[in-house]
Scaffold this active site. Structure first.
Site, PDB file in Angstrom:
ATOM      1  N   LYS A   1      41.248  46.410  63.378  1.00  0.00           N
ATOM      2  CA  LYS A   1      41.203  44.860  63.034  1.00  0.00           C
ATOM      3  C   LYS A   1      42.496  44.517  62.085  1.00  0.00           C
ATOM      4  O   LYS A   1      43.356  45.216  62.097  1.00  0.00           O
ATOM      5  CB  LYS A   1      39.985  44.882  62.399  1.00  0.00           C
ATOM      6  CG  LYS A   1      38.649  44.934  63.345  1.00  0.00           C
ATOM      7  CD  LYS A   1      38.515  43.936  64.423  1.00  0.00           C
ATOM      8  CE  LYS A   1      37.544  44.333  65.351  1.00  0.00           C
ATOM      9  NZ  LYS A   1      37.583  43.629  66.493  1.00  0.00           N
TER      10      LYS A   1
ATOM     11  N   ARG B   1      49.120  45.417  65.681  1.00  0.00           N
ATOM     12  CA  ARG B   1      47.769  45.313  66.485  1.00  0.00           C
ATOM     13  C   ARG B   1      47.854  45.513  67.929  1.00  0.00           C
ATOM     14  O   ARG B   1      48.731  45.026  68.593  1.00  0.00           O
ATOM     15  CB  ARG B   1      46.865  44.265  66.215  1.00  0.00           C
ATOM     16  CG  ARG B   1      46.284  43.993  64.611  1.00  0.00           C
ATOM     17  CD  ARG B   1      45.536  43.089  64.370  1.00  0.00           C
ATOM     18  NE  ARG B   1      44.163  43.053  64.831  1.00  0.00           N
ATOM     19  CZ  ARG B   1      43.249  42.123  65.119  1.00  0.00           C
ATOM     20  NH1 ARG B   1      43.637  41.023  64.569  1.00  0.00           N
ATOM     21  NH2 ARG B   1      42.123  42.509  65.582  1.00  0.00           N
TER      22      ARG B   1
ATOM     23  N   ASP C   1      32.582  42.112  63.095  1.00  0.00           N
ATOM     24  CA  ASP C   1      33.273  41.562  62.041  1.00  0.00           C
ATOM     25  C   ASP C   1      32.773  41.633  60.773  1.00  0.00           C
ATOM     26  O   ASP C   1      33.125  41.268  59.712  1.00  0.00           O
ATOM     27  CB  ASP C   1      33.612  39.996  62.331  1.00  0.00           C
ATOM     28  CG  ASP C   1      34.790  40.038  63.439  1.00  0.00           C
ATOM     29  OD1 ASP C   1      35.254  40.947  63.760  1.00  0.00           O
ATOM     30  OD2 ASP C   1      34.743  38.942  64.218  1.00  0.00           O
TER      31      ASP C   1
HETATM   32  C1  S3P Z   1      36.601  38.020  68.778  1.00  0.00           C
HETATM   33  C2  S3P Z   1      36.443  39.377  69.133  1.00  0.00           C
HETATM   34  C3  S3P Z   1      36.302  40.509  68.260  1.00  0.00           C
HETATM   35  C4  S3P Z   1      36.042  39.947  66.849  1.00  0.00           C
HETATM   36  C5  S3P Z   1      37.318  38.793  66.604  1.00  0.00           C
HETATM   37  C6  S3P Z   1      36.951  37.529  67.428  1.00  0.00           C
HETATM   38  C7  S3P Z   1      36.351  36.805  69.848  1.00  0.00           C
HETATM   39  O1  S3P Z   1      37.478  40.999  68.680  1.00  0.00           O
HETATM   40  O2  S3P Z   1      36.393  40.996  66.052  1.00  0.00           O
HETATM   41  O3  S3P Z   1      37.068  38.644  65.307  1.00  0.00           O
HETATM   42  O4  S3P Z   1      36.606  35.567  69.398  1.00  0.00           O
HETATM   43  O5  S3P Z   1      36.709  37.096  71.246  1.00  0.00           O
HETATM   44  P1  S3P Z   1      37.458  42.178  69.751  1.00  0.00           P
HETATM   45  O6  S3P Z   1      37.507  41.638  70.922  1.00  0.00           O
HETATM   46  O7  S3P Z   1      38.829  42.886  69.400  1.00  0.00           O
HETATM   47  O8  S3P Z   1      36.334  43.097  69.380  1.00  0.00           O
END
Ligand code: S3P
Length: 740
Positions: A647, A426, A620
């Site tokens: 993701k 990632r 999500d």
């Molecule tokens: C999260 C932000 C999101 C989400 C992840 C949790 C967080 O990711 O998809 O499951 O806790 O800040 P991104 O910041 O990459 O969108």
């Protein structure tokens, strides 16, 4: 009957190990003849009379005369004398191996006797035994399911090594190889030191005048701890002298630890005591799982888990899904960096949040729990973190790695963060880049800027204004957290609203965070003050049941205490726009986060074009929303969601593949997907280790015409422990298949 692996085998020393080896040879039919040698006449007579050996000799040379393989099983200090005695009688091709608990001394003895080590010499050590000794204590199963360490030398021939390995494996053992030095170092710590302590404790107490009373009242702890003090004194005498440097080193280390405890008790230093005990408890649990062959934190990860979902069903009842993952991560981070003790309830005991918890333990923070969702964090303040002993392992958790990047960039020490196979693919540059602009030194790996992430300590950070190119709460949070240590103001503007748990929780810890429209800012140099945190149920976990109840006819459920932070409610908005019947009840605020109970009744859903402004608010939840779309009348179109491709898996492609397998018409696009509602068939789908994909296809089973098998579901434990239990209680017909 097939021919035995070996012809004649000679065993020198017929105590616990030697006689067990003989019994196992017999039971497995590995040798045509077994001879033995023991110093004691009584032992020889016993060994012969019970048939452990065919013949027992006083002189070891007589025992080895025709042997194909010689196994040395006497105390290690006798090795040189025995080798000298048997040398003239040994056949040139006879394989020599041993079971001694130290290897350096055995190899040195062999060198003194043979000068150049023979290729047939394979030093070994079965990690098995008991506190009992003597020929009668042996048993054929002693080595079964135990480890045997072989320490081959450069001189050792492949044939000899292979033969010895086959013998041990035939006895049920798992064979490992390591160097002589490593063996002695590891065993000094894991075996020799504990024996030394047990001998010492029992002897010390036994010499006290009122010893009878002490032993009469000794509790189970004493019994457990000192069982090994009943082991063979001569054997252990030899081991400690034979492995002197490594044992002394281990003892020195241990003495320092005990001294630290002594001082902590003397000074009523609860923090140090709790720190040592909680770390030890976690380590012990960790090792217990390792020893039982399972991974950390009761994970299902090392196992290959599949879900099997039978078609049909409807959902009924009141449920509370586990705690919010994002908030759980942040509670550990801010609690650790605060001054004072932070108490958390409702903490998500999933592997992702536990990875964050472990990272802070590794950096010296005392954290009690989690126990039934309760965690007590003894904050160390913004400048109290200590260097971790090794790389920080973030497992499957992108949130741990990206938020920690911001925190670690500002520390005085260097760190490395690694992850599992999915996390290692990632993108990490999205957070590394702005942090570099603040003055951090961060290296990511490979062309794509993936983990491991290496962060140099001792950098002075400066606040700046970051205009985020992607809507990511993880990046926003990483930058804002780094801002806690930066000179001046750190400002982040986001292209679309993303979850604001960091901003809210920082305020909860007394830190001044300004939010104006799409811009959040804070000034470095303040402090965080410990607080209480009640983590609401995770709307992202609730989403599976929202969709499940919506699509399964006759369903009516209430999900309790769900976090309904406005930056997270995309799933509710989208389902409602599709015709879903969701009622938000008992709205309240808990520790700065809005919470409610949500009633969901089944409804006829219709396809929609999902508004792009809802994408970050449901980022999500799309895998399970795709299942809703497959059950809806008409076409659902998603655009502006290219983030889904980076993701835990490429969620557009992986969902498209799975839905296609189940007979649903889908068209993936670079930034979204087009889904035609229609019948869902049964079939076998692959989750690619993505927790949310596994759970989404579970939900699909409610409307499928045949069973759905879902591969690779172990990672459900990262965000939703006991998902399958709750799903079953709610009315989904799911079973778990554990493959080896
Ligand atoms: C999260 C932000 C999101 C989400 C992840 C949790 C967080 O990711 O998809 O499951 O806790 O800040 P991104 O910041 O990459 O969108």
């Amino acid at each position: 009957m097939s021919r035995p692996l070996l012809g004649s085998v000679a065993i020198i020393g017929l105590g616990l190990i030697g006689s067990s080896f003989a019994r196992a040879l017999r039971e497995q039919g590995l040798a045509t003849r077994i001879t033995g040698s023991a110093r004691s006449q009584k032992t020889r007579a016993l060994a012969e009379s019970i048939g452990v050996v065919d013949v027992a000799y006083a002189d070891p040379a007589d025992a080895v005369r025709d042997a194909d393989l010689v196994f040395l099983a006497m105390p290690v200090q006798s090795t040189e004398a025995v080798l000298r005695a048997i040398q003239p009688a040994l056949r040139a091709d006879a394989i020599i191996t041993d079971g001694g608990s130290t290897k350096g001394s055995v190899v040195d003895a062999a060198r003194r006797v043979f000068r150049t080590l023979p290729a047939v010499f394979v030093p070994g050590h079965p990690i098995a035994g008991s506190e009992q000794s003597g020929v009668m204590a042996g048993k054929a199963s002693l080595f079964d399911k135990h480890k045997v360490i072989l320490t081959p030398l450069p001189e050792t021939s492949a044939h000899a090594l292979h033969t010895v390995r086959l013998v041990w494996e035939a006895m049920g053992a798992t064979v490992l190889e390591m160097s002589v030095e490593r063996h002695d170092e590891v065993l000094a710590k894991t075996s020799h030191l504990p024996h030394l302590l047990a001998f010492s404790l029992v002897d010390t107490l036994a010499r006290e005048s009122e010893n009878l009373d002490i032993f009469r009242y000794a509790a189970g702890g004493f019994r457990d701890f000192t069982r090994i003090a009943a082991s063979d004194p001569v054997m252990w005498h030899d081991i400690f002298l034979a492995n002197k440097p490594a044992v002394l080193n281990a003892l020195q280390h241990f003495s320092t630890g005990v001294e630290q405890l002594r001082i902590a008790i003397e000074q009523d230093d609860s923090e140090t005591l709790l720190g040592i005990f909680t770390r030890a408890k976690v380590a012990r649990e960790h090792f217990t799982h390792m020893l039982a062959g399972t991974a950390y934190a009761k994970t299902m990860k090392t196992k290959n888990i599949e879900f099997l979902v039978q078609p049909g069903g409807s959902l009924k009842g009141h449920f509370r899904v586990p705690g919010d993952k994002s908030i759980s991560h942040r509670s550990i981070m801010l609690g650790s960096l605060a001054e004072g003790v932070t108490e958390v309830t409702g903490f998500l005991e999933g592997e992702d949040a536990l990875a964050t918890l472990q990272a802070f333990r590794d950096m010296g923070v005392v954290i009690e729990g989690p126990h039934n969702g309760e965690v007590k964090i003894h904050g160390v303040g913004l400048n109290g973190l200590q260097p971790p002993p090794g790389p920080i392992y973030c497992g499957n958790s992108g949130t741990s790695m990206r938020l920690l990047s911001g925190i670690l960039a500002a520390q005085s020490f260097d760190t490395v963060m690694t992850g599992d196979a999915s996390l290692n693919k990632r993108p990490m540059e999205r957070v590394a880049k702005p942090l570099r602009q603040m003055g951090a030194e961060i290296l990511t790996t490979g062309e794509k800027g993936t983990p491991p992430v290496t962060i140099k300590g001792g950098k002075h950070l400066k606040g700046f204004h970051y205009d985020m190119p992607v809507a990511s709460a993880q990046v926003k949070s990483g930058v804002l957290l780094a801002g806690l240590w930066a000179d001046g103001e750190t400002v982040v503007t986001e292209p679309a609203p993303t979850r604001d748990h960091s901003e809210r929780m920082l305020r909860g810890f007394g830190y001044d965070v300004k939010v104006e429209g799409a811009t959040a800012s804070l000034k470095g140099g303040g402090k965080l003050v410990a607080t209480r945190i009640d983590v609401p149920a995770d709307i992202s976990s609730a989403a599976f049941f929202m969709v499940a109840a919506s699509i399964a006819e006759g369903s009516d459920i209430v999900l309790e205490h769900v976090g309904i932070n406005p930056t997270r409610i995309g799933v509710i908005n989208i389902l409602r726009a599709m015709g879903g019947d969701l009622t938000v009840m008992n709205e309240r605020e808990v520790g700065g986060e809005p919470v409610a109970d949500i009633r969901i009744r089944s409804a006829r859903l219709k396809g929609i074009h999902i508004p792009e402004d809802q994408v970050p608010l449901a980022i999500d939840e799309f895998p399970v929303l795709f299942i809703a779309a497959a059950c809806a009348e008409g076409t659902t179109i998603l655009t502006g969601a290219e983030e889904l491709r980076v993701k835990e898996s490429d969620r557009i492609q992986v969902m498209a593949d799975g839905l296609t397998t189940l007979g649903v018409k889908v068209q993936p696009t670079p930034d979204g997907i087009i889904i035609e509602g229609g019948p869902i068939g049964g079939g076998r789908v692959v989750s690619h280790g993505d927790h949310r994909i596994s759970m989404s296809f579970t939900v699909a089973g409610l409307r499928a015409t045949g069973p759905i098998e879902i591969e690779d579901c172990a990672n459900v434990a990262t965000s939703f422990p006991d998902f399958t239990g709750l799903a079953r209680r709610a009315g989904i017909n799911i079973s778990v298949i554990e493959k080896d």
